[in-house]
Scaffold this motif. Structure first.
Motif, short mmCIF file in Angstrom:
data_model
loop_
_atom_site.label_atom_id
_atom_site.label_comp_id
_atom_site.label_asym_id
_atom_site.label_seq_id
_atom_site.Cartn_x
_atom_site.Cartn_y
_atom_site.Cartn_z
N LYS A 105 -67.41 110.26 -81.83
CA LYS A 105 -67.95 110.19 -80.47
C LYS A 105 -68.27 111.59 -79.96
N GLY A 134 -69.03 102.07 -71.67
CA GLY A 134 -67.61 102.02 -72.03
C GLY A 134 -66.75 102.82 -71.07
N LEU A 153 -72.65 101.95 -66.78
CA LEU A 153 -72.61 100.50 -66.53
C LEU A 153 -71.98 99.80 -67.73
N ASP A 154 -71.00 98.96 -67.47
CA ASP A 154 -70.36 98.25 -68.59
C ASP A 154 -69.76 96.95 -68.08
N ILE A 155 -69.67 95.98 -68.99
CA ILE A 155 -69.09 94.68 -68.64
C ILE A 155 -67.56 94.76 -68.56
N PHE A 159 -62.10 99.30 -69.47
CA PHE A 159 -62.64 100.58 -69.95
C PHE A 159 -62.98 101.47 -68.75
N HIS A 184 -70.60 95.37 -64.77
CA HIS A 184 -71.62 94.32 -64.69
C HIS A 184 -71.97 93.81 -66.09
N ASP A 185 -72.23 92.51 -66.18
CA ASP A 185 -72.74 91.93 -67.42
C ASP A 185 -74.26 92.11 -67.41
N PHE A 186 -74.69 92.98 -68.26
CA PHE A 186 -76.10 93.40 -68.22
C PHE A 186 -77.06 92.31 -68.70
N THR A 187 -76.51 91.22 -69.24
CA THR A 187 -77.43 90.14 -69.63
C THR A 187 -78.00 89.46 -68.39
N LEU A 208 -76.12 103.85 -75.85
CA LEU A 208 -75.57 104.36 -77.11
C LEU A 208 -74.75 103.26 -77.75
N HIS A 209 -75.27 102.72 -78.83
CA HIS A 209 -74.62 101.63 -79.54
C HIS A 209 -74.46 100.40 -78.66
N LEU A 214 -77.84 93.36 -76.42
CA LEU A 214 -77.80 94.30 -75.29
C LEU A 214 -78.92 95.34 -75.44
N CYS A 235 -76.51 98.55 -82.34
CA CYS A 235 -75.39 98.37 -83.29
C CYS A 235 -75.04 96.89 -83.34
C1 SAM Z 1 -70.21 99.63 -79.14
S1 SAM Z 1 -69.66 99.89 -77.53
C2 SAM Z 1 -70.40 101.43 -77.12
C3 SAM Z 1 -69.70 102.15 -76.03
C4 SAM Z 1 -70.26 103.55 -75.73
N1 SAM Z 1 -71.64 103.51 -75.34
C5 SAM Z 1 -70.07 104.44 -76.93
O1 SAM Z 1 -71.04 104.71 -77.63
O2 SAM Z 1 -68.93 104.82 -77.18
C6 SAM Z 1 -70.63 98.76 -76.62
C7 SAM Z 1 -70.28 98.72 -75.14
O3 SAM Z 1 -71.15 97.76 -74.54
C8 SAM Z 1 -70.41 97.01 -73.60
N2 SAM Z 1 -71.12 95.72 -73.43
C9 SAM Z 1 -71.25 94.73 -74.34
N3 SAM Z 1 -71.96 93.71 -73.82
C10 SAM Z 1 -72.29 94.08 -72.55
C11 SAM Z 1 -73.01 93.43 -71.50
N4 SAM Z 1 -73.54 92.23 -71.66
N5 SAM Z 1 -73.17 94.08 -70.34
C12 SAM Z 1 -72.64 95.33 -70.17
N6 SAM Z 1 -71.93 95.98 -71.11
C13 SAM Z 1 -71.75 95.36 -72.30
C14 SAM Z 1 -69.04 96.88 -74.23
O4 SAM Z 1 -68.05 96.58 -73.27
C15 SAM Z 1 -68.86 98.25 -74.86
O5 SAM Z 1 -68.27 99.16 -73.97
#
Ligand code: SAM
Length: 413
Positions: A105, A134, A153-155, A159, A184-187, A208-209, A214, A235
């Motif tokens: 990271k 995250g 922004l993250d679900i 975290f 927030h759930d970005f979907t 990022l990933h 998503l 990812c």
């Molecule tokens: C693989 S992790 C990457 C985290 C961070 N970007 C990194 O690279 O360390 C994917 C992140 O996307 C978030 N995530 C997954 N589905 C999501 C959604 N529908 N809405 C918002 N966040 C979401 C997860 O909670 C997780 O923190």
């Protein structure tokens, strides 16, 4: 790179090997090896563990370059060449900037910090939105040390709470900017006018990933709101929906391959994953045990469908096969008349060992397709962006050893 040409080349390359990428080998047992040329498997049989490891995990096909299999791997290697992003020298940051942030990271954040700063200098954006941010490590580094206002922004609320605590513990430097967390759930669209307020024409968004779909949501949101730019790394392709998340561009719809499924996406997720020799040896053991158990179900009990047996702890695979088999059978609630010794004898049979060897070698061949499939997915995404009139780039940002999902889709306006 001409994206359409490369997409066509990859699509044409993949077409004759479709039965490899749509099927998991063991799913088809006792058939399924027809797709794998006998000479290729025999050639792999001449290699020792070290050579196999180098070929499988490091794509080192030098030893077999003059063979048909070697040429096949060479072609894939050519098709998967992606321009490396030139990274300005990374700046040293105070130790606490990365306290509890792992090496992978840290590597990604240091590079992205320079890349985003470079974009900021060229196409000044008002703020950065980190989708699926995250804990918010990247947002924190960007805001505190690069002076860029960030929204993470993250679900996952847990975290984000960790991220907020961390901001309190390590307050921002005098020239630092703020980080705002949005759970927030970005979907789904954000409520009311929120989406428009965040994804303004002056904003830049990063994913990022972004797991599975998503990534596509991220691209759609940036395009719809005409943000200044986007940088996305996908990812977990295995979470993609074969119905809606592949062949999203018109070009892929017209010229791409059909039949993508979860097995294909899982294979794409495997591309370029770094593995030590010990991991490779362990992988073989896991495959041998799982396949041997399936062959027992199939040949001895007459169960034709694949029974999911789940993962076990590393050490379970290094016990005798009998112990492994009995504990799995108990866990899934089945019964057997066989004792440990019967399973051990079954596993030691020459004919079974021969089958397991062939299955493993076929798997090595199949796994080579992972990166090519990943490129197919990413090129489809870039062609989708380009059909909205944007000029996009596909670049490798991170070192493959540290970060296997290292290709980003970028556009700026
Ligand atoms: C693989 S992790 C990457 C985290 C961070 N970007 C990194 O690279 O360390 C994917 C992140 O996307 C978030 N995530 C997954 N589905 C999501 C959604 N529908 N809405 C918002 N966040 C979401 C997860 O909670 C997780 O923190």
């Amino acid at each position: 790179m001409n994206f359409k040409d490369r997409f066509l080349q990859i699509s044409e390359f993949l077409a004759p090997y479709k039965s490899m990428w749509v099927n998991e080998i063991i799913e088809l047992y006792p058939d399924g090896l027809e797709a794998y040329p006998r000479e290729w498997i025999e050639l792999l049989d001449t290699l020792d563990d070290d050579q196999l490891y180098r070929l499988d995990c490091l794509s080192d096909y030098g030893l077999i370059e003059n063979s048909e299999l070697g040429q096949w791997m060479k072609r894939m290697n050519e098709l998967c060449q992606v321009q490396l992003k030139e990274i300005p020298e990374t700046e040293n940051l105070p130790d606490w900037a990365f306290n509890k942030v792992k090496g992978k990271k840290r590597h990604e954040i240091l590079i992205l910090a320079e890349v985003l700063k470079e974009i900021q200098n060229d196409k000044a954006f008002s703020h950065l939105v980190d989708i699926g941010g995250g804990v918010g490590h990247l947002a924190r580094v960007m805001a505190h040390y690069k002076g860029i206002e960030c929204i993470s922004l993250d679900i996952n609320q847990e975290f984000q709470e960790l991220g907020k605590k961390r901001l309190e513990k390590y307050p921002k430097p005098p020239q630092g900017r703020d980080v705002k967390f949005i759970t927030h759930d970005f979907t789904h669209e954000l409520e009311g006018e929120m989406t428009k307020k965040i994804f303004t024409k002056d904003s830049f968004s990063l994913g990022l990933h972004t797991c599975g779909p998503l990534a596509i949501k991220h691209i759609d949101c940036a395009l719809k709101n005409q943000t200044r730019g986007l940088l996305n790394f996908g990812c977990c392709y295995n979470r993609l929906d074969p119905e809606s998340d592949i062949n999203i561009s018109d070009f892929a719809k017209a010229h791409g391959q059909e039949g993508f499924n979860t097995f294909t996406f899982t294979l794409a997720s495997r591309g370029h994953s770094s593995m030590t020799k010990e991991d490779f040896i362990h992988k073989r053991r896991v495959k041998d045990y799982r396949y041997a158990l399936h062959i027992y179900f199939h040949d001895i009990l007459g169960i034709k469908e694949l029974i999911p047996v789940g993962d076990s702890h590393h050490r379970e695979y290094w016990k005798d096969f009998g112990e492994y088999a009995l504990s799995k059978i108990e866990k899934i609630g089945m019964e057997t008349q066989w004792k440990k010794e019967d399973f051990d004898k079954f596993f030691a049979q020459d004919s079974l060992q021969k089958s397991l060897n062939q299955l493993f070698k076929a798997n090595i061949i199949r796994w080579q397709l992972g990166r090519t499939l990943e490129l197919y997915i990413l090129l489809d995404r870039i062609l989708y962006i380009e059909q909205s009139g944007k000029k996009a780039q596909l670049l490798q940002f991170f070192s493959s050893d540290l970060s296997p999902r290292n290709i980003g889709v970028l556009y700026t306006e």
